[in-house]
Design a protein around this motif. Structure first.
Motif, short mmCIF file in Angstrom:
data_model
loop_
_atom_site.label_atom_id
_atom_site.label_comp_id
_atom_site.label_asym_id
_atom_site.label_seq_id
_atom_site.Cartn_x
_atom_site.Cartn_y
_atom_site.Cartn_z
N HIS A 214 51.86 5.41 12.06
CA HIS A 214 52.01 4.38 11.03
C HIS A 214 52.86 4.99 9.92
CE1 HIS A 214 48.92 1.81 12.86
NE2 HIS A 214 48.40 2.97 13.23
N ARG A 215 54.07 4.48 9.77
CA ARG A 215 55.03 5.03 8.83
C ARG A 215 54.92 4.28 7.50
NH1 ARG A 215 57.29 9.63 10.98
NH2 ARG A 215 59.19 9.11 9.91
N PHE A 216 54.92 5.02 6.39
CA PHE A 216 54.79 4.39 5.09
C PHE A 216 55.54 5.17 4.02
CE2 PHE A 216 51.34 7.39 5.29
CZ PHE A 216 51.19 7.87 4.01
N CYS A 217 55.79 4.50 2.90
CA CYS A 217 56.46 5.13 1.77
C CYS A 217 55.42 5.87 0.94
CB CYS A 217 57.16 4.07 0.92
SG CYS A 217 57.87 4.74 -0.60
N PRO A 218 55.61 7.17 0.71
CA PRO A 218 54.64 7.92 -0.09
C PRO A 218 54.67 7.56 -1.57
CG PRO A 218 56.45 9.34 0.55
CD PRO A 218 56.67 8.02 1.24
N ASP A 219 55.72 6.85 -2.02
CA ASP A 219 55.80 6.47 -3.43
C ASP A 219 55.07 5.15 -3.71
OD1 ASP A 219 57.28 8.73 -4.27
OD2 ASP A 219 59.10 7.81 -3.46
N CYS A 220 55.39 4.08 -2.95
CA CYS A 220 54.77 2.78 -3.23
C CYS A 220 53.64 2.44 -2.27
CB CYS A 220 55.82 1.67 -3.25
SG CYS A 220 56.57 1.31 -1.64
N GLY A 221 53.52 3.17 -1.15
CA GLY A 221 52.42 2.96 -0.22
C GLY A 221 52.62 1.88 0.81
N ILE A 222 53.76 1.21 0.83
CA ILE A 222 53.99 0.11 1.77
C ILE A 222 54.28 0.66 3.17
CG2 ILE A 222 55.51 -1.85 2.31
CD1 ILE A 222 53.55 -2.33 -0.02
N HIS A 223 53.72 0.00 4.19
CA HIS A 223 53.87 0.36 5.59
C HIS A 223 54.90 -0.56 6.25
CE1 HIS A 223 50.07 2.81 6.23
NE2 HIS A 223 50.01 2.44 4.95
N PRO A 224 56.18 -0.18 6.32
CA PRO A 224 57.17 -1.08 6.90
C PRO A 224 57.18 -1.13 8.43
CG PRO A 224 58.26 0.82 5.93
CD PRO A 224 56.79 0.96 5.65
N TYR A 225 56.72 -0.06 9.09
CA TYR A 225 56.73 -0.08 10.55
C TYR A 225 55.85 1.04 11.11
CZ TYR A 225 60.05 3.84 10.62
OH TYR A 225 60.65 5.06 10.45
N GLY A 226 55.61 0.96 12.39
CA GLY A 226 54.91 2.01 13.12
C GLY A 226 55.70 2.36 14.35
N GLU A 227 55.39 3.51 14.93
CA GLU A 227 56.10 3.96 16.13
C GLU A 227 55.09 4.39 17.19
OE1 GLU A 227 59.85 6.37 15.41
OE2 GLU A 227 58.68 6.79 13.60
N GLY A 228 55.43 4.12 18.43
CA GLY A 228 54.59 4.52 19.54
C GLY A 228 55.32 4.25 20.84
N SER A 229 54.56 4.16 21.91
CA SER A 229 55.12 3.88 23.23
C SER A 229 54.31 2.76 23.87
CB SER A 229 55.06 5.11 24.12
OG SER A 229 55.86 6.15 23.59
N ASP A 230 55.00 1.96 24.70
CA ASP A 230 54.27 0.93 25.43
C ASP A 230 53.62 1.57 26.66
OD1 ASP A 230 56.28 1.19 27.36
OD2 ASP A 230 57.23 -0.73 26.89
N ARG A 231 52.96 0.77 27.48
CA ARG A 231 52.22 1.31 28.63
C ARG A 231 53.12 1.93 29.68
NH1 ARG A 231 47.78 -3.51 28.82
NH2 ARG A 231 46.61 -2.72 27.03
N GLN A 232 54.41 1.57 29.66
CA GLN A 232 55.37 2.14 30.60
C GLN A 232 56.03 3.40 30.05
OE1 GLN A 232 55.47 -1.32 29.80
NE2 GLN A 232 54.13 -1.63 31.56
N GLY A 233 55.68 3.79 28.82
CA GLY A 233 56.23 4.99 28.22
C GLY A 233 57.50 4.76 27.40
N ASN A 234 57.91 3.51 27.22
CA ASN A 234 59.10 3.20 26.42
C ASN A 234 58.77 3.31 24.93
OD1 ASN A 234 60.71 2.34 28.75
ND2 ASN A 234 59.32 0.61 28.80
N ARG A 235 59.65 3.97 24.19
CA ARG A 235 59.46 4.09 22.75
C ARG A 235 59.60 2.72 22.09
NH1 ARG A 235 63.55 7.52 20.42
NH2 ARG A 235 62.40 7.18 18.51
N MET A 236 58.63 2.37 21.23
CA MET A 236 58.60 1.07 20.58
C MET A 236 58.42 1.24 19.07
SD MET A 236 58.83 -1.09 23.10
CE MET A 236 58.40 -2.64 22.33
N ALA A 237 58.85 0.22 18.35
CA ALA A 237 58.58 0.14 16.91
C ALA A 237 57.84 -1.17 16.66
CB ALA A 237 59.88 0.16 16.11
N ALA A 238 56.84 -1.10 15.81
CA ALA A 238 56.10 -2.28 15.38
C ALA A 238 56.51 -2.53 13.93
CB ALA A 238 54.61 -2.05 15.50
#
Length: 115
Positions: A67-91
């Motif tokens: 879960h990626r976020f700004c350390p200054d304002c605290g907002i979470h613009p996106y997350g990163e992970g992989s789907d069940r097939q192993g493909n890199r995804m962004a939420a």
């Protein structure tokens, strides 16, 4: 279509390209508190416009999503992970995108608490 987005203070800026047909609303402990509406895209469809060093990362539970976020304002613009097939995804949190009529998007509700 290409969208621009950022955190609240603007220290984290990004662009994402794809067809924004709908979003996911999850009730897991993290999404519920953030109020995020997530749009899943291949990670390569998201490009940071600011250095990655400006981001902070939080993981919990199985520690598979960054879960990626700004350390200054605290907002979470996106997350990163992989789907069940192993493909890199962004939420992407569509609430962080510019010029998107959120009320017009189809929302799929997911019971993330049961995962």
């Amino acid at each position: 279509m290409k969208y621009s987005g950022s955190c609240h203070c603007g220290n984290v800026k990004f662009e994402v390209e794809g067809q924004l047909d709908g979003v996911m609303s999850c009730n897991c402990s993290m999404c519920q508190r953030k109020g995020a509406l997530m749009w899943f895209v291949p990670r390569d469809a998201l490009s940071l416009q600011t250095p990655e060093e400006k981001l902070a990362t939080y993981t919990f539970n199985k520690h598979v999503i960054q879960h990626r976020f700004c350390p200054d304002c605290g907002i979470h613009p996106y997350g990163e992970g992989s789907d069940r097939q192993g493909n890199r995804m962004a939420a992407v949190n569509v609430r962080c995108l510019d010029d998107v009529a959120i009320e017009s998007l189809a929302v799929k509700h997911v019971d993330g608490r049961s995962f």
